[in-house]
Design a protein around this motif. Structure first.
Motif, PDB file in Angstrom:
ATOM      1  N   SER A 215      99.813 -52.982  35.762  1.00  0.00           N
ATOM      2  CA  SER A 215      98.454 -53.350  35.353  1.00  0.00           C
ATOM      3  C   SER A 215      98.336 -54.853  35.112  1.00  0.00           C
ATOM      4  O   SER A 215      97.379 -55.488  35.585  1.00  0.00           O
ATOM      5  CB  SER A 215      98.063 -52.579  34.092  1.00  0.00           C
ATOM      6  OG  SER A 215      96.824 -53.030  33.586  1.00  0.00           O
ATOM      7  N   THR A 219      96.687 -56.942  38.194  1.00  0.00           N
ATOM      8  CA  THR A 219      95.347 -57.498  37.945  1.00  0.00           C
ATOM      9  C   THR A 219      95.324 -58.996  38.197  1.00  0.00           C
ATOM     10  O   THR A 219      94.370 -59.539  38.771  1.00  0.00           O
ATOM     11  CB  THR A 219      94.918 -57.201  36.503  1.00  0.00           C
ATOM     12  OG1 THR A 219      94.917 -55.793  36.289  1.00  0.00           O
ATOM     13  CG2 THR A 219      93.519 -57.745  36.235  1.00  0.00           C
ATOM     14  N   LYS A 222      95.569 -59.680  42.047  1.00  0.00           N
ATOM     15  CA  LYS A 222      94.461 -59.146  42.843  1.00  0.00           C
ATOM     16  C   LYS A 222      93.106 -59.727  42.437  1.00  0.00           C
ATOM     17  O   LYS A 222      92.125 -59.523  43.141  1.00  0.00           O
ATOM     18  CB  LYS A 222      94.414 -57.618  42.709  1.00  0.00           C
ATOM     19  CG  LYS A 222      95.602 -56.911  43.326  1.00  0.00           C
ATOM     20  CD  LYS A 222      95.499 -55.404  43.130  1.00  0.00           C
ATOM     21  CE  LYS A 222      96.704 -54.683  43.712  1.00  0.00           C
ATOM     22  NZ  LYS A 222      96.629 -53.218  43.501  1.00  0.00           N
ATOM     23  N   SER A 223      93.065 -60.403  41.303  1.00  0.00           N
ATOM     24  CA  SER A 223      91.788 -60.937  40.820  1.00  0.00           C
ATOM     25  C   SER A 223      91.324 -62.101  41.706  1.00  0.00           C
ATOM     26  O   SER A 223      92.118 -62.905  42.182  1.00  0.00           O
ATOM     27  CB  SER A 223      91.925 -61.427  39.379  1.00  0.00           C
ATOM     28  OG  SER A 223      90.745 -62.069  38.949  1.00  0.00           O
ATOM     29  N   GLY A 319      95.832 -52.507  30.879  1.00  0.00           N
ATOM     30  CA  GLY A 319      94.417 -52.192  30.950  1.00  0.00           C
ATOM     31  C   GLY A 319      94.200 -50.714  30.677  1.00  0.00           C
ATOM     32  O   GLY A 319      95.147 -49.938  30.472  1.00  0.00           O
ATOM     33  N   TRP A 346      93.939 -58.110  30.574  1.00  0.00           N
ATOM     34  CA  TRP A 346      92.950 -58.938  31.263  1.00  0.00           C
ATOM     35  C   TRP A 346      91.593 -58.256  31.175  1.00  0.00           C
ATOM     36  O   TRP A 346      91.508 -57.020  31.217  1.00  0.00           O
ATOM     37  CB  TRP A 346      93.319 -59.140  32.737  1.00  0.00           C
ATOM     38  CG  TRP A 346      94.660 -59.753  32.974  1.00  0.00           C
ATOM     39  CD1 TRP A 346      95.745 -59.152  33.504  1.00  0.00           C
ATOM     40  CD2 TRP A 346      95.046 -61.113  32.716  1.00  0.00           C
ATOM     41  NE1 TRP A 346      96.806 -60.024  33.588  1.00  0.00           N
ATOM     42  CE2 TRP A 346      96.394 -61.247  33.110  1.00  0.00           C
ATOM     43  CE3 TRP A 346      94.397 -62.215  32.188  1.00  0.00           C
ATOM     44  CZ2 TRP A 346      97.091 -62.437  32.990  1.00  0.00           C
ATOM     45  CZ3 TRP A 346      95.094 -63.413  32.067  1.00  0.00           C
ATOM     46  CH2 TRP A 346      96.420 -63.518  32.460  1.00  0.00           C
ATOM     47  N   ASP A 348      89.382 -58.099  33.396  1.00  0.00           N
ATOM     48  CA  ASP A 348      89.089 -57.381  34.633  1.00  0.00           C
ATOM     49  C   ASP A 348      89.682 -55.980  34.647  1.00  0.00           C
ATOM     50  O   ASP A 348      89.266 -55.137  35.451  1.00  0.00           O
ATOM     51  CB  ASP A 348      89.628 -58.167  35.837  1.00  0.00           C
ATOM     52  CG  ASP A 348      88.830 -59.432  36.074  1.00  0.00           C
ATOM     53  OD1 ASP A 348      87.752 -59.563  35.481  1.00  0.00           O
ATOM     54  OD2 ASP A 348      89.284 -60.300  36.851  1.00  0.00           O
ATOM     55  N   SER A 349      90.684 -55.706  33.787  1.00  0.00           N
ATOM     56  CA  SER A 349      91.332 -54.395  33.777  1.00  0.00           C
ATOM     57  C   SER A 349      90.808 -53.489  32.670  1.00  0.00           C
ATOM     58  O   SER A 349      91.336 -52.400  32.481  1.00  0.00           O
ATOM     59  CB  SER A 349      92.849 -54.567  33.619  1.00  0.00           C
ATOM     60  OG  SER A 349      93.160 -55.147  32.358  1.00  0.00           O
TER      61      SER A 349
END
Length: 579
Positions: A215, A219, A222-223, A319, A346, A348-349
């Motif tokens: 995770s 993240t 891949k962000s 996440g 993060w 985003d997660s």
């Protein structure tokens, strides 16, 4: 016309931009002014944003790290909504709810959204598009350094419904006045707020740390936005995760308090995970086909083996994308057992599971976004091979003199009695080597310049070819359009000619077979003839050439037909001139 203004402010983003603006201009604002809790005056900011129109609402989002700062904005009339995390998308939610409550502009209504913020994100920009579609006017207040790109874009796309206002020129007027000697400021930093207090009280607890490396690392790599905050990074491949800083952040300053320190991974590269061994992490490789996630096993073990959770903290570095109702229920059980839960992830997660737990158990659960310490946790990848250090000629000479018994590579050892003469020869050889090296650098620079020139020429040729191709396509499209328009014009002209011929038959005298000249109409049957064709046919003993009536044959002038003939002739003349 009914006019109303809706004031919405992202106080965290706005204050961050203001502090940066002040820090970059110490000669104007002074040294240390940017470190104040809130340099802006809440009342002055409201007066600037309110304008002359009626204000329907004054709402803002605020993380609320300082209680006195929050009270100051509330006392000024702002309705604040607290963010669950500093970078949470609370501003987008506030914009959407405001539009849903106020609705579209109808009739003579004119609604204006007044938004004051720091840097405008893409998600906020998409939300503003909904306001434009609902016929709202939008005023964006920001600093030039953080909003120039978005302001210019919105001015081009919505010139009549958008106005961008830069706060740079109002900055001195918006700053709150410094307190006089002996008088404390109402916005000075006060005691820690509830969140800081509960975090500080949890520092002495025994810590059970669990990390989902898939995770955290997945993240980051891949962000599409995290790497952009790292200076010099052009893609996610250019950044690396600082495991030591992440360990210090999650495990705390006292290693003795860490009772378990486990990291789980399934898809992450094993070589990357091996770097955590030196930091006392216990690695657990999990198969991707394993039906039971490892965090469920950990939560179950903690509940079974630690019934009394007093002075214990569970630290989850992950996440909540893989959390289900069972996981959430187990976490609630731990909270009921007086465990404290820290979440490091993060933004985003996060899918609002951890944030919902924090809202439900504010004294036991805290979410700490890793994005806040991105500069410490993420660094730019460096080249693996370092460039060799240049060696000065004096160092080589010193090394040669200090070791007379050893012969350096490429040189011949000489007896000590001939050392003075040999030193001059060595210096001559080194001088020649330096000249050769300089020539090599020059040739290398020349070769690089040639390569760059060829690359520029190649790109220029590609651009010229692309320009020629597009120009050819445009010419072909223009020729096709011109041919189509020409054919349509010919068809229209032919159709016009046929219409004129039909009208000519209607305006032709049946006797002379020419256009009517001084047209007259008979009284007996109403038939129209040219006057010259009937000369000598009228009288008592004359009969009508059309109905053959013999009782007296008279006519009178047909003015309508004369007008039609005149119009037809004018239209024919114009048609021939166009040809």
């Amino acid at each position: 016309m009914q006019q109303s203004r809706f004031l919405l402010v992202d106080f965290d983003g706005l204050l961050a931009s203001v502090r940066t603006h002040m820090r970059l201009q110490p000669a104007v604002f002074g040294v240390g002014c940017s470190s104040e809790a809130s340099p802006l005056d809440a009342q002055k900011l409201m007066a600037l944003l309110s304008g002359q129109e009626a204000v329907a609402c004054r709402r803002g989002v605020f993380y609320g790290r300082n209680a006195s700062e929050e009270r100051a904005f509330t006392a000024a009339g702002w309705e604040l909504s607290k963010k669950p995390a500093l970078d949470h998308r609370s501003l987008e939610t506030l914009l959407k709810s405001n539009l849903a409550d106020a609705g579209v502009c109808e009739g003579r209504q004119r609604k204006t959204l007044v938004l004051a913020t720091g840097e405008v994100s893409v998600s906020v920009l998409k939300t503003l598009e909904a306001y434009f579609q609902a016929s709202w006017r939008v005023q964006l207040y920001c600093l030039r350094r953080s909003g120039t790109k978005m302001v210019d874009r919105l001015r081009v796309e919505h010139p009549s419904n958008f106005q961008g206002v830069y706060l740079d020129r109002f900055m001195k007027e918006l700053l709150r006045e410094k307190p006089k000697d002996g008088v404390a400021s109402t916005l000075e930093p006060s005691n820690q707020d509830e969140e800081e207090q509960r975090v500080a009280s949890a520092d002495g607890n025994d810590r059970f740390v669990f990390m989902d490396l898939d995770s955290i690392a997945g993240t980051l790599f891949k962000s599409s936005t995290l790497y952009q905050k790292v200076l010099g990074a052009s893609s996610a491949r250019d950044v690396r995760l600082n495991f030591r800083a992440l360990t210090d952040r999650t495990c705390g300053s006292d290693p003795a308090k860490v009772k378990r320190q486990v990291v789980r991974y399934a898809k992450t590269n094993p070589h990357l995970a091996q770097g955590l061994l030196a930091l006392h992490w216990v690695l657990k490789k999990q198969s991707t086909s394993n039906a039971v996630p490892s965090h469920l096993e950990l939560l179950t073990q903690l509940i079974a083996t630690n019934p009394d959770g007093t002075h214990k903290t569970l630290v989850l570095v992950m996440g909540d994308g893989r959390l289900d109702a069972v996981s959430k229920g187990l976490l609630a059980v731990l909270v009921a057992m007086q465990w404290r839960i820290e979440v490091h992830a993060w933004l985003d997660s996060l899918n609002d599971v951890f944030l919902a737990l924090q809202g439900e158990y504010p004294t036991s659960v805290v979410v700490k976004p890793l994005d806040q310490d991105l500069s410490e946790l993420v660094y730019l990848k460096q080249t693996d091979a370092a460039a060799p250090k240049a060696v000065k000629s004096s160092e080589i000479v010193s090394a040669t003199v200090s070791t007379p018994g050893a012969a350096p590579v490429g040189l011949t050892a000489v007896p000590e009695r001939g050392m003075g003469l040999e030193l001059s020869r060595l210096q001559q050889q080194m001088h020649e080597m330096q000249q050769a090296f300089a020539a090599l650098q020059t040739s290398s620079a020349s070769w690089k310049a040639t390569q760059q020139s060829e690359e520029v020429e190649r790109r220029l040729q590609l651009q010229q070819d692309e320009f020629a191709r597009r120009l050819h396509e445009q010419e072909e499209a223009f020729d096709a359009d011109r041919h189509e328009l020409t054919q349509k014009a010919r068809d229209a002209r032919l159709k016009h000619r046929l219409a004129l011929q039909e009208r000519e038959e209607m305006l032709t005298c049946p006797i002379t077979q020419c256009l009517y000249e001084t047209p007259v109409v008979t009284v007996c049957c109403g038939k129209t003839f040219s006057k010259a064709a009937l000369d000598g046919l009228q009288g008592r003993d004359r009969s009508c050439p059309w109905c053959r009536q013999q009782r007296g044959f008279t006519t009178h002038l047909n003015r309508d037909m004369a007008i039609l003939v005149q119009q037809y002739k004018a239209e024919c003349d114009a048609f021939e001139e166009e040809a």
